[in-house]
Scaffold this motif. Structure first.
Motif, PDB file in Angstrom:
ATOM      1  N   LYS A  32     117.577  56.887   3.405  1.00  0.00           N
ATOM      2  CA  LYS A  32     116.675  57.702   2.599  1.00  0.00           C
ATOM      3  C   LYS A  32     115.237  57.545   3.081  1.00  0.00           C
ATOM      4  O   LYS A  32     114.469  58.508   3.126  1.00  0.00           O
ATOM      5  CB  LYS A  32     116.799  57.283   1.130  1.00  0.00           C
ATOM      6  N   GLY A  64     121.063  59.206   3.286  1.00  0.00           N
ATOM      7  CA  GLY A  64     120.384  58.634   2.130  1.00  0.00           C
ATOM      8  C   GLY A  64     121.322  58.380   0.975  1.00  0.00           C
ATOM      9  O   GLY A  64     122.491  58.045   1.142  1.00  0.00           O
ATOM     10  N   GLU A 115     122.195  60.654  -1.415  1.00  0.00           N
ATOM     11  CA  GLU A 115     122.618  61.898  -2.047  1.00  0.00           C
ATOM     12  C   GLU A 115     124.031  61.815  -2.599  1.00  0.00           C
ATOM     13  O   GLU A 115     124.421  62.587  -3.472  1.00  0.00           O
ATOM     14  CB  GLU A 115     122.519  63.052  -1.043  1.00  0.00           C
TER      15      GLU A 115
END
Length: 467
Positions: A65, A176, A178
């Motif tokens: 991220k 990241g 998500e």
């Protein structure tokens, strides 16, 4: 070492001297370190275990991220590992797993992680694959193919004897945070399932279509589990005729009509019922309804001479009490056993031959007859086909479809008809849809027919009203 210093005082509380005790705690420290290691690593292979893997995935997602760089999860499963374990023993299986772990570690970078989830399932996490998703996918696939090729090399497990094992790999690319760790692992697992479903020793990526298909399958399974209780299953019948197109019987065919939805095609839900084991309960329901239909037909002069063919799955037939279940269904409705015909597939004949023969003979003794369904599509040996008390062969519709245009299909059908006549078995052609097909089959000695040319599957009441 552990050092302890004690102060020694005289009666006036003045310090006279100090006593120092030195203890060697090397063994204790080693034990603590070992405990710490075992808490986070697999005892057999020394690879990180699931607990440490989850921790590292979380850290990799947080790092991704910040950096905007992709990572990938690879789930690796050794194909047919259970067979090796069962035949050669768990010691040999353990040696294989240790060697797999060593090869995995050699295939990845130092900053990547290879872990063992349990059993014969391993996970590789790749980090720092760049900021382009396509490039990250290519890199992940290259590593997966490298691993697949390495794991396919022969293993020396018992002396100088070489054993070859392949691996199926599922990949999920991530960026990241998500997606949660559980979602990432689930997606990789779905891709692995697809790799195995495609024939094993294959690499597959997760995509949304896979998730959609899996969700649809789960929804279909949940609906099928409720279908019996909610009376959503229907039994239709399709007529069977002789060479002169006179009605001689019918085949009972299962249908599923969810309320407010289109009818579910049998090809969609019957394989799922087989896979989940629901086919056993559904098969009993079909058998019961078929016997009830036979009993009604016995009261009508137009139908009392008709037979009823019922498909029986291999899983249902292999139930220990299958013979008793058939007898109970017949007795419950007072149906004539001689009018019941059970259709079995060739796959059933390949295993436990003696047990299959005994069950068939037990039912033949009370009058039940047997038909070999989809003949020509399986691998039944003609050398022992005569051991089974069949009275009928059904030619698969795939051979009938192009019988007037394809010389190969025509030759196969002629051979099946000739063989059936030689073995004193009647031959049924299913999937007959054209007059030309019927005429060709009659010309070459076929005695019974089924297909849209003579009637589509319909509910019992429609079938009986059209007599």
């Amino acid at each position: 070492k552990w050092v302890r210093i004690d102060t020694i005082r005289d009666p006036d509380n003045a310090i006279t001297h100090y006593v120092t005790v030195f203890s060697d705690i090397s063994e204790r420290k080693a034990s603590e370190e070992r405990i710490r290691f075992l808490a986070q690593h697999d005892a057999l292979t020394g690879l990180p275990n699931r607990r440490l893997l989850l921790n590292r995935i979380n850290k990799a997602c947080a790092a991704g991220k910040r950096s905007g760089k992709f990572g990938a999860l690879l789930i690796i499963d050794i194909d047919h590992f259970k067979t090796l374990n069962d035949t050669l023993g768990h010691d040999v299986g353990d040696h294989l797993l240790i060697e797999v772990a060593r090869r995995l570690t050699a295939c990845i970078r130092e900053e990547d992680t290879a872990a063992r989830q349990g059993g014969d399932e391993f996970v590789v996490m790749l980090e720092e694959l760049g900021g382009d998703p396509e490039s990250a996918g290519i890199q992940a696939e290259m590593v997966a193919e490298k691993i697949r090729a390495e794991l396919s090399q022969p293993y020396l497990l018992c002396g100088d004897t070489e054993y070859v094992r392949t691996a199926s790999i599922g990949i999920s690319v991530f960026l990241g945070q998500e997606k949660s760790t559980d979602v990432l692992l689930k997606q990789s697992d779905i891709a692995l399932y697809k790799a195995k479903d495609a024939g094993r020793n294959i690499v597959r990526f997760f995509d949304n279509a896979m998730q959609t298909a899996l969700n649809e399958r789960a929804s279909l399974e949940a609906g099928l589990r409720r279908a019996l209780a909610r009376n959503e299953l229907l039994l239709h019948v399709q007529p069977q005729v002789d060479a002169q197109r006179r009605l001689i019987g019918a085949e009972a065919l299962l249908r599923w009509q969810p309320p407010g939805s289109p009818m579910v095609p049998p090809g969609d839900f019957i394989p799922l019922a087989e896979e989940t084991g629901l086919i056993v309960a559904i098969g009993l329901w079909v058998l019961d309804k078929a016997c009830a239909g036979l009993r009604r037909w016995a009261d009508d002069p137009r139908t009392r001479g008709l037979s009823m063919a019922v498909n029986v799955s291999a899983r249902q037939f292999r139930q220990d009490d299958f013979v008793d279940q058939v007898k109970a269904a017949l007795a419950r409705h007072g149906a004539n056993p001689e009018r019941l015909k059970l259709e079995l597939t060739e796959s059933l004949l390949l295993d436990h031959v003696d047990g299959v023969v005994l069950k068939m003979q037990a039912l033949r003794q009370i009058g039940v007859r047997f038909s070999l369904d989809d003949f020509g599509t399986g691998y039944a040996s003609l050398a022992y086909l005569k051991r089974f008390p069949f009275e009928q062969l059904k030619v698969d519709r795939s051979f009938i479809r192009d019988i007037t245009d394809d010389p190969d299909d025509a030759a196969i059908v002629r051979a099946i008809i000739a063989m059936g006549n030689t073995l004193r078995l009647s031959v049924v052609a299913e999937g007959v849809e054209a007059n030309e097909q019927h005429a060709y089959l009659v010309e070459h000695g076929c005695t019974a027919f089924q297909g849209y040319l003579f009637g589509r599957p319909v509910p019992f009441e429609v079938f009986e009203a059209g007599l």
